[in-house]
Design a protein around this motif. Structure first.
Motif, PDB file in Angstrom:
ATOM      1  N   SER A  81       0.787   3.555   2.837  1.00 54.76           N
ATOM      2  CA  SER A  81       1.130   3.791   4.051  1.00 54.76           C
ATOM      3  C   SER A  81      -0.493   3.079   5.240  1.00 54.76           C
ATOM      4  O   SER A  81      -0.116   3.500   6.520  1.00 54.76           O
ATOM      5  CB  SER A  81       0.825   4.868   4.864  1.00 54.76           C
ATOM      6  OG  SER A  81      -0.366   6.378   3.970  1.00 54.76           O
ATOM      7  N   HIS A  82      -1.296   2.788   4.539  1.00 54.65           N
ATOM      8  CA  HIS A  82      -2.638   3.023   5.721  1.00 54.65           C
ATOM      9  C   HIS A  82      -3.098   1.153   5.309  1.00 54.65           C
ATOM     10  O   HIS A  82      -3.868   1.232   6.060  1.00 54.65           O
ATOM     11  CB  HIS A  82      -4.176   3.429   4.735  1.00 54.65           C
ATOM     12  CG  HIS A  82      -3.437   4.772   4.878  1.00 54.65           C
ATOM     13  ND1 HIS A  82      -4.331   5.000   7.001  1.00 54.65           N
ATOM     14  CD2 HIS A  82      -3.703   6.365   5.228  1.00 54.65           C
ATOM     15  CE1 HIS A  82      -2.834   7.100   7.061  1.00 54.65           C
ATOM     16  NE2 HIS A  82      -3.457   7.049   6.076  1.00 54.65           N
ATOM     17  N   ILE A  83      -2.575   0.650   4.593  1.00 56.48           N
ATOM     18  CA  ILE A  83      -2.873  -1.197   4.461  1.00 56.48           C
ATOM     19  C   ILE A  83      -1.640  -1.723   4.334  1.00 56.48           C
ATOM     20  O   ILE A  83      -0.510  -1.662   3.471  1.00 56.48           O
ATOM     21  CB  ILE A  83      -3.062  -0.880   2.760  1.00 56.48           C
ATOM     22  CG1 ILE A  83      -4.311  -0.263   2.570  1.00 56.48           C
ATOM     23  CG2 ILE A  83      -3.742  -3.384   2.376  1.00 56.48           C
ATOM     24  CD1 ILE A  83      -5.144  -0.322   1.495  1.00 56.48           C
ATOM     25  N   SER A  84      -1.806  -2.565   5.470  1.00 61.57           N
ATOM     26  CA  SER A  84      -0.556  -3.063   6.001  1.00 61.57           C
ATOM     27  C   SER A  84       0.087  -4.512   4.983  1.00 61.57           C
ATOM     28  O   SER A  84       1.076  -4.746   5.439  1.00 61.57           O
ATOM     29  CB  SER A  84      -1.089  -3.342   7.245  1.00 61.57           C
ATOM     30  OG  SER A  84      -1.654  -3.961   7.851  1.00 61.57           O
ATOM     31  N   ASN A  85      -0.931  -5.707   4.886  1.00 66.52           N
ATOM     32  CA  ASN A  85      -1.079  -6.144   4.550  1.00 66.52           C
ATOM     33  C   ASN A  85      -2.085  -7.014   3.119  1.00 66.52           C
ATOM     34  O   ASN A  85      -2.586  -6.078   2.643  1.00 66.52           O
ATOM     35  CB  ASN A  85      -2.189  -7.807   4.878  1.00 66.52           C
ATOM     36  CG  ASN A  85      -0.833  -7.443   6.792  1.00 66.52           C
ATOM     37  OD1 ASN A  85      -0.240  -7.642   6.854  1.00 66.52           O
ATOM     38  ND2 ASN A  85      -2.374  -7.619   7.600  1.00 66.52           N
ATOM     39  N   GLU A  86      -1.312  -7.248   2.334  1.00 65.85           N
ATOM     40  CA  GLU A  86      -1.395  -7.160   0.755  1.00 65.85           C
ATOM     41  C   GLU A  86      -1.835  -5.957   0.334  1.00 65.85           C
ATOM     42  O   GLU A  86      -2.845  -5.702  -0.035  1.00 65.85           O
ATOM     43  CB  GLU A  86      -2.504  -8.175   0.528  1.00 65.85           C
ATOM     44  CG  GLU A  86      -2.841 -10.222   1.326  1.00 65.85           C
ATOM     45  CD  GLU A  86      -3.345 -10.738   0.728  1.00 65.85           C
ATOM     46  OE1 GLU A  86      -4.197 -10.416  -0.209  1.00 65.85           O
ATOM     47  OE2 GLU A  86      -3.632 -11.628   1.351  1.00 65.85           O
TER      48      GLU A  86
END
Length: 327
Positions: A265-270
């Protein structure tokens, strides 16, 4: 009407392309070319644990989970203020210069909202690097245990860190130790009367005998990993570092598999590469019959780490572009 249908298919192709690309981390995580460890412990060789990072003056450790993020413990925030603190990647030594080392500062820290510093429950945090890192043989991300992973008692695991050793000194070289998983039930028995409650968000690993093997002071936030096939998977985050002061109690870790949704939920890419432990495929039937519902690997929970997702995304890209060109 036909043109509208074609456009829908085109959009669907682009969506599939983005979806496939979001799982490409599984292709690179958990690979340690210089790690040949089978048993024992002691000094780590260069490149054995390419995801292990030192935070600040190494009062805490962490693990690289993609090119922009490090996983550690929330308790490291009180031990290592984030202002002007840098993360050291690719480093094996504490005091000596390391030719493979690079540094990054921290631009964002996300501590779990339900972290309880008294009980140590939900002791987990994400550290965002000031800029992306390029992967090398000495700097690589680790895979993470996916939701639903089962860690059987006795599962061989490795903990790493620059924390205090048996002679009460801080080592120059990154230390490694092999320790087995201990069930939460047996861990609770070992901690009975100590005031420590072992929750479902925790896991334990260590020796239940007179010879202590495990983490100690300054190992906080470091990774606990297990090997599955050719991949190393992080199952725990070091949180309780006082076990070295006692005998017959295992070390306590935050159970990584409980936090897949929170991390994503806190990491948008890769997105980090999540892998289900243990990973297994159905045993082939020597006399197969047609199956209207064939087995499809669960790439969404990471239970198929060997699936090559970059070629998949490339395939979607080519088909999408060709189709859109003729619309």
């Amino acid at each position: 009407m036909r043109m509208r249908f074609n456009k829908v298919l085109c959009v669907a192709g682009v969506v599939l392309l983005n979806l496939a690309g979001s799982f490409c981390q599984l292709d690179v995580c958990g690979q340690a070319p210089f790690n040949t460890k089978i048993y024992g412990g002691g000094d780590a060789t260069a490149g054995s644990w390419p995801w292990h990072v030192g935070i600040g003056d190494f009062g805490c450790g962490g693990s690289l989970i993609n090119k922009d993020w490090v996983l550690s413990s929330a308790s490291c925030l009180s031990r290592t203020p984030t202002s002007d603190v840098f993360i050291q990647l690719g480093r094996r030594t504490r005091y000596d210069p390391d030719p493979h080392q690079i540094n990054r500062t921290i631009i964002n820290v996300i501590s779990h909202p339900d972290y309880n510093p008294v009980t140590e429950d939900n002791n987990i945090a994400l550290f965002q690097l000031s800029s992306s890192v390029d992967f090398t043989d000495y700097i690589r991300p680790v895979c993470l245990a996916a939701a639903g992973s089962v860690l059987d008692e006795g599962l061989s695991s490795w903990a790493t860190g620059w924390g205090y050793t048996a002679n009460s000194g801080l080592p120059n070289i990154l230390q490694e130790v092999e320790i087995p998983i201990v069930s939460n039930q047996n861990c609770s028995v070992a901690y009975n009367g100590s005031g420590v409650t072992i929750t479902d968000n925790m896991l334990c690993a260590g020796q239940l005998n007179d010879v202590f093997k495990g983490q100690c002071e300054d190992d906080n936030g470091g990774p606990l990993v297990s090997k599955q096939g050719s991949q190393w998977i992080q199952t725990g985050v070091i949180i309780m570092t006082n076990a070295c002061l006692h005998k017959n109690i295992p070390g306590v870790f935050t159970r990584v598999s409980q936090y897949q949704d929170w991390i994503n939920s806190h990491i948008s890419n890769e997105k980090p590469g999540f892998v289900t432990v243990p990973y297994s495929t159905p045993t082939p039937d020597p006399n197969p019959t047609p199956d209207p519902y064939p087995y499809i690997p669960d790439i969404f929970s990471g239970s198929s780490p060997s699936l090559q997702l970059f070629p998949l995304s490339l395939t979607f890209s080519i088909f999408s572009l060709i189709f859109c060109f003729f619309i």
